[in-house]
Write an enzyme that holds these catalytic residues in place. Structure first.
Site, mmCIF file in Angstrom:
data_model
loop_
_atom_site.group_PDB
_atom_site.id
_atom_site.type_symbol
_atom_site.label_atom_id
_atom_site.label_comp_id
_atom_site.label_asym_id
_atom_site.label_seq_id
_atom_site.Cartn_x
_atom_site.Cartn_y
_atom_site.Cartn_z
ATOM 1 N N THR A 67 18.675 30.292 37.638
ATOM 2 C CA THR A 67 19.337 31.166 38.621
ATOM 3 C C THR A 67 18.886 32.615 38.511
ATOM 4 O O THR A 67 18.746 33.308 39.512
ATOM 5 C CB THR A 67 20.875 31.102 38.412
ATOM 6 O OG1 THR A 67 21.288 29.773 38.648
ATOM 7 C CG2 THR A 67 21.612 32.031 39.346
ATOM 8 N N ASP A 127 14.406 24.744 38.284
ATOM 9 C CA ASP A 127 15.847 24.690 38.046
ATOM 10 C C ASP A 127 15.977 23.872 36.765
ATOM 11 O O ASP A 127 15.405 22.788 36.664
ATOM 12 C CB ASP A 127 16.504 23.962 39.229
ATOM 13 C CG ASP A 127 18.016 23.904 39.124
ATOM 14 O OD1 ASP A 127 18.524 23.483 38.061
ATOM 15 O OD2 ASP A 127 18.691 24.260 40.096
ATOM 16 N N ASP A 181 22.085 25.482 33.136
ATOM 17 C CA ASP A 181 22.582 24.100 33.100
ATOM 18 C C ASP A 181 22.156 23.337 31.852
ATOM 19 O O ASP A 181 22.944 22.597 31.273
ATOM 20 C CB ASP A 181 22.121 23.334 34.360
ATOM 21 C CG ASP A 181 22.892 23.769 35.594
ATOM 22 O OD1 ASP A 181 23.925 24.453 35.434
ATOM 23 O OD2 ASP A 181 22.462 23.433 36.712
ATOM 24 N N GLN A 196 34.121 13.532 21.733
ATOM 25 C CA GLN A 196 34.170 14.097 23.093
ATOM 26 C C GLN A 196 34.873 15.457 23.106
ATOM 27 O O GLN A 196 34.836 16.171 24.100
ATOM 28 C CB GLN A 196 34.912 13.129 24.030
ATOM 29 C CG GLN A 196 34.162 11.821 24.240
ATOM 30 C CD GLN A 196 34.939 10.816 25.081
ATOM 31 O OE1 GLN A 196 35.907 11.158 25.759
ATOM 32 N NE2 GLN A 196 34.515 9.568 25.044
HETATM 33 N N1 ASP Z 1 20.866 25.115 38.171
HETATM 34 C C1 ASP Z 1 20.516 26.367 37.534
HETATM 35 C C2 ASP Z 1 19.587 26.062 36.388
HETATM 36 O O1 ASP Z 1 20.035 25.535 35.407
HETATM 37 C C3 ASP Z 1 21.732 27.044 37.061
HETATM 38 C C4 ASP Z 1 21.525 28.326 36.327
HETATM 39 O O2 ASP Z 1 20.456 28.807 36.036
HETATM 40 O O3 ASP Z 1 22.552 28.925 35.987
HETATM 41 O O4 ASP Z 1 18.416 26.367 36.480
#
Ligand code: ASP
Length: 341
Positions: free
Chosen positions: A13, A57, A90, A277
């Site tokens: 992101t 991503d 992520d 968990q």
């Molecule tokens: N989907 C994005 C990624 O993991 C989310 C982020 O960067 O916060 O690249």
């Protein structure tokens, strides 16, 4: 001497822009990202950068991405005092864990960061995350006169040990936590390092290991899980290590059919690692009768390892070609601070 830092841009992101048609965020290039932070020129560090040809991503991350990062750090190890990796949030905790195992004998800081909002947006958290990460990567080698260094995640004011970190929020700027290990630094008006909690001096020389194997499976328990589901999980003959995600301190079903099936798998050489968990606390096989039954049939307890650390550790150790017996021992011994013994 001024510190020399290499920024490695993988995507995420932090560098994304919005597609005007679909309005969804997509990875963009490093030049755009750096243009948005003229503040970087005010550092008196030497900052160089390198980018993946196609930023991704991080939900598309694979062990090949980890190997590629290991290679970049290996090839540039002597030239730089520290490394900052820009990465999507992520799967950041997976990459941080994988790198912590693969960069054996690391004696320089590797700080991984990213952001919840793209760096081009007014309210972005990316600028502070990047600027503080650079400052930390440049400062740590001056604080540690000896061979100390580790893979960390910096996010929203906290520096965490990478292999202890989990992504805990999709919403908050404070997106990461280290539930079972203290923060290594807190960034406010000052940067306060907790030097006692960093890994101690490494005796072994730096040795970058690029091999990961994907022969791992996951059995996520839930009340009502059927034997068909359990058997399907174990149906890939190539998988050698299974992470079994259990309740509480390592508990789960103890009916005969379930236990006999798992024992059969262990007898044919599969390794089953019990991970809780719960975010906080540890697996303690034997505390309750149910986990005692697991211990009896040869399931190994993963103590307070995160799921991210457990799975990447298994992939790393499998990549080094260890036998089932060796894996059972090595998975429960700390490699670089990923579990509390
Ligand atoms: N989907 C994005 C990624 O993991 C989310 C982020 O960067 O916060 O690249």
């Amino acid at each position: 001497m001024n510190a020399t830092i290499l920024i490695i841009y993988t995507g995420g992101t932090i560098g994304m822009i919005q597609d005007p048609k679909t309005l969804s965020l997509k990875p963009f290039n490093l030049a755009h990202l750096l243009e948005t932070i003229p503040e970087l020129e005010r550092f008196n560090f030497n900052i160089h950068s390198s980018s993946f040809d196609e930023p991704i991503d991080s939900s598309n991350a694979t062990p090949e991405l980890w190997s590629h990062l290991v290679s970049i750090i290996h090839d540039n190890y002597e030239k730089y005092d520290g490394f900052v990796i820009l990465h999507g949030t992520d799967t950041m905790a997976y990459t941080a864990s994988a790198l912590s195992f693969a960069l054996e004998g690391l004696s320089k800081p590797v700080v991984i960061t990213g952001s919840q909002l793209p760096i081009g947006m007014l309210r972005t958290d990316g600028k502070e995350n990047l600027i503080s990460s650079i400052e930390i990567a440049a400062t740590l080698p001056q604080i540690f006169a000896e061979n100390r260094g580790e893979v960390c995640i910096y996010f929203d004011g906290f520096l965490f040990r990478g292999n202890r970190t989990i992504k805990s929020s999709t919403q908050h700027f404070e997106a990461f936590e280290s539930p079972n290990f203290p923060a290594l630094a807190e960034v406010g008006v000052d940067v306060k390092f907790d030097l006692d909690h960093f890994l101690q001096k490494r005796d072994e020389p730096f040795n970058a290991k690029k091999e990961f194997a994907d022969a791992v499976g996951v059995l996520y328990l839930f009340p009502g899980i059927t034997m068909d589901t359990v058997k399907a999980t174990f149906s890939n003959p190539k998988n050698q290590v299974y992470i079994m995600c259990t309740f509480g301190s390592g508990n789960g079903p103890t009916d005969d059919e379930f236990l006999e099936f798992l024992e059969f798998q262990i007898n044919r050489g599969k390794v089953i690692l019990n991970i809780t968990q719960c975010d906080r606390g540890a697996v303690d096989q034997g505390k309750y009768e149910s986990s005692g039954a697991y211990k009896k049939i040869g399931i190994i307890g993963g103590l307070d390892m995160t799921f991210e650390a457990a799975i990447t550790k298994a992939m790393f150790l499998l990549g080094q070609g260890f036998s089932s017996e060796e894996l059972k021992y090595k998975l429960t011994e700390p490699i670089c601070g990923e579990l509390s013994t």
